[in-house]
Design an enzyme around this catalytic site. Structure first.
Site, mmCIF file in Angstrom:
data_model
loop_
_atom_site.group_PDB
_atom_site.id
_atom_site.type_symbol
_atom_site.label_atom_id
_atom_site.label_comp_id
_atom_site.label_asym_id
_atom_site.label_seq_id
_atom_site.Cartn_x
_atom_site.Cartn_y
_atom_site.Cartn_z
ATOM 1 N N GLY A 181 -1.156 0.849 -4.878
ATOM 2 C CA GLY A 181 -2.478 0.360 -4.531
ATOM 3 C C GLY A 181 -3.554 1.084 -5.298
ATOM 4 O O GLY A 181 -3.587 2.316 -5.304
ATOM 5 N N CYS A 201 0.860 -1.161 0.000
ATOM 6 C CA CYS A 201 0.000 0.000 0.000
ATOM 7 C C CYS A 201 0.906 1.224 0.000
ATOM 8 O O CYS A 201 2.117 1.124 0.217
ATOM 9 C CB CYS A 201 -0.891 0.033 1.248
ATOM 10 S SG CYS A 201 -2.066 -1.346 1.361
ATOM 11 N N ASN A 250 0.937 -0.040 5.804
ATOM 12 C CA ASN A 250 1.431 -0.811 4.667
ATOM 13 C C ASN A 250 2.153 -2.025 5.209
ATOM 14 O O ASN A 250 3.094 -1.895 5.982
ATOM 15 C CB ASN A 250 2.399 0.039 3.823
ATOM 16 C CG ASN A 250 3.082 -0.777 2.737
ATOM 17 O OD1 ASN A 250 2.503 -1.701 2.180
ATOM 18 N ND2 ASN A 250 4.331 -0.438 2.435
ATOM 19 N N GLY A 251 1.698 -3.228 4.813
ATOM 20 C CA GLY A 251 2.360 -4.440 5.272
ATOM 21 C C GLY A 251 1.360 -5.501 5.683
ATOM 22 O O GLY A 251 0.187 -5.453 5.315
ATOM 23 N N TYR A 280 10.005 -4.832 -8.459
ATOM 24 C CA TYR A 280 8.725 -4.516 -9.093
ATOM 25 C C TYR A 280 7.927 -3.411 -8.419
ATOM 26 O O TYR A 280 7.399 -2.533 -9.097
ATOM 27 C CB TYR A 280 7.865 -5.785 -9.128
ATOM 28 C CG TYR A 280 6.451 -5.576 -9.626
ATOM 29 C CD1 TYR A 280 6.170 -5.492 -10.984
ATOM 30 C CD2 TYR A 280 5.390 -5.466 -8.728
ATOM 31 C CE1 TYR A 280 4.867 -5.292 -11.447
ATOM 32 C CE2 TYR A 280 4.087 -5.272 -9.175
ATOM 33 C CZ TYR A 280 3.829 -5.191 -10.534
ATOM 34 O OH TYR A 280 2.553 -4.994 -10.975
#
Length: 492
Positions: A28, A2, A101-102, A257
């Site tokens: 995201g 995210c 995020n995670g 990526y």
């Protein structure tokens, strides 16, 4: 993955948060949200969709305040649409909004503790809601009459003791400011920035430094693993190491990526790391196939373009743009279901027959996950007239699920799981398939920072730096399967 951002400014911050989220949109595309502090009130707006779709003019006008956080969401296991759009909010103690995020890997243990010990109810399957409530409880047991920075940092230390996994967090604490922190291993990225204004210094935190570029912030540094940063409402910066020492192991897939090439992470340029990946992949090709006979190197847009350029240069082969990308189709990797991914490939890419006809082409992609996209692209190259189609991955074979916030499917859906590289080659229909070796990937990234020695390479190696119970992997495997996601969408 995210995207998160937080700003403590000297003037209204909603528009800056919006701009920052648009730059982090690649992290995201499922939902977005912004929360600001307006005096003693929290202003919050969030919803499903892209940033530009979630926020209209009236929404932005309502987000008053010079302190705020933002989030763009990428769904992982157990996601439940708009109910889990962030920032999440809990009103006790003080009022806390959280952007995360995670992914936590001990969620079931924490869920039981929340109910039995902390007397808190968790209303969704989101690990972010659990993390928010752990933080709320740890703040609640501090001295309410004197919540000084020392007590806030003690609360964050309590979060680190209880929570296992990869997490980068930005929180609004009403009456105090922004508190940002990162897991003890530094798996998920988080950076600190600053800028000078006529009214004084402003601070920001974000998932990637590229968010600072558009806003005019200077990148100060990465927030350290286990560190917490408190930026008060009046712009004072406090920081402390709150987590017990652990192996510093940032996620290496960020460099492959996830991150934008113009970002800096762990003092490493993502762009230069990808150039080095291409160079090392070219060296492997020259070693294994010295008479390769490649007429053109063709990147699969967009993430692989950087590695493909250095690979082509090292091989002495021209790089050609063989695919035209439809810019209005989302990132295939993070689409929710297999049927949607299959349909999206031809909508997303269209081949230029001139660059394929009667040529031996080397297609270069950043990685191969399910293999569905790769197989279709190889066939597209053949249909466009290629004589031979070679395929190169700028990452090692993805054989294991990622459990720290990347929604890689269950192992059985990974094309390289349980297969040799030759078997994957046959399954994809390539004339020859070559992967970058893991040692070369690690070297390509760590070359940018002599202090970086370890990484989370779990999706390639199956080694999880936090440790993980087999029961968790079994539960995750089912929840991340396309079958389970289809059932959730039908129920929704």
């Amino acid at each position: 993955m995210c995207g998160i951002i937080g700003i403590v400014g000297k003037s209204e911050v909603a528009s800056a948060l919006y701009d920052g989220l648009t730059v982090l949109q690649h992290r995201g595309q499922d939902a977005a949200g912004i929360a600001t502090i307006d005096g003693s009130r929290l202003r919050l707006h969030k919803g499903n969709g892209l940033v530009q779709d979630v926020f209209q003019r009236d929404d932005m006008l309502g987000l008053r305040g010079h302190v705020g956080i933002g989030h763009c969401r990428y769904p992982t296991a157990g996601s439940d649409g708009s109910a889990e759009a962030q920032p999440l909010y809990v009103n006790s103690p003080y009022g806390i909004a959280l952007a995360h995020n995670g992914n936590l890997v001990n969620t079931e243990t924490l869920r039981r503790e929340m109910y039995q010990d902390d007397r808190r109810h968790i209303n969704t399957d989101s690990d972010s809601e659990i993390l928010l409530n752990v933080l709320a409880h740890e703040l609640q047991i501090q001295d309410r009459m004197s919540l000084v920075p020392d007590n806030i940092f003690k609360a964050i230390a309590g979060v680190h003791r209880r929570c296992v996994g990869g997490y980068a967090v930005a929180t609004l604490l009403l009456g105090y400011g922004i508190v940002a922190f990162r897991d003890r291993h530094g798996i998920r990225p988080l950076v600190l920035g600053e800028r000078d204004t006529a009214e004084g210094k402003e601070y920001a935190v974000a998932s990637e430094s590229v968010a600072f570029d558009i806003l005019g912030f200077r990148l100060v540094r990465d927030i350290e693993p286990g560190e917490a940063v408190l930026i008060t409402l009046d712009g004072e910066l406090h920081s402390r190491q709150c987590g017990e020492p652990a192996v510093h192991a940032p996620c290496i897939f960020e460099y492959v990526y996830l991150a934008r090439p113009d970002s800096m992470m762990e003092d490493v340029s993502v762009y230069k790391a990808r150039l080095r990946m291409g160079e090392r992949l070219a060296a492997k090709i020259q070693r294994l196939k010295p008479g390769h006979g490649i007429d053109a190197v063709i990147p699969i847009p967009d993430t692989s373009r950087t590695a493909a350029s250095s690979l082509a240069q090292a091989l002495g082969v021209p790089m050609r743009e063989g695919f035209v990308k439809n810019r209005y189709i989302g990132r295939t990797f993070i689409m929710p279901g297999q049927s949607e991914r299959v349909k999206s490939v031809r909508r997303k890419l269209n081949p230029l027959p001139l660059e394929f006809r009667k040529k031996n082409v080397l297609l270069v992609d950043d990685s191969i996950v399910r293999g569905t996209t790769s197989k279709q692209i190889i066939q597209m190259a053949r249909d466009a007239g290629a004589r031979k189609v070679f395929f190169a991955s700028a990452a090692p074979p993805v054989r294991y699920p990622n459990i720290y916030g990347i929604d890689m499917p269950k192992a059985a859906e990974l094309v390289a799981h349980g297969r040799t590289e030759e078997e994957v080659e046959q399954l994809l229909g390539a004339d020859w398939l070559v992967y970058l070796d893991l040692d070369d990937l690690v070297a390509a990234v760590s070359e940018g920072n002599d202090d970086l020695h370890d990484f989370d390479t779990s999706c390639f190696s199956g080694e999880y730096v936090t440790g993980v119970e087999l029961t968790y992997l079994d539960q995750l495997e089912f929840s991340r399967s396309d079958e389970a996601k289809d059932k959730r969408r039908q129920v929704g």
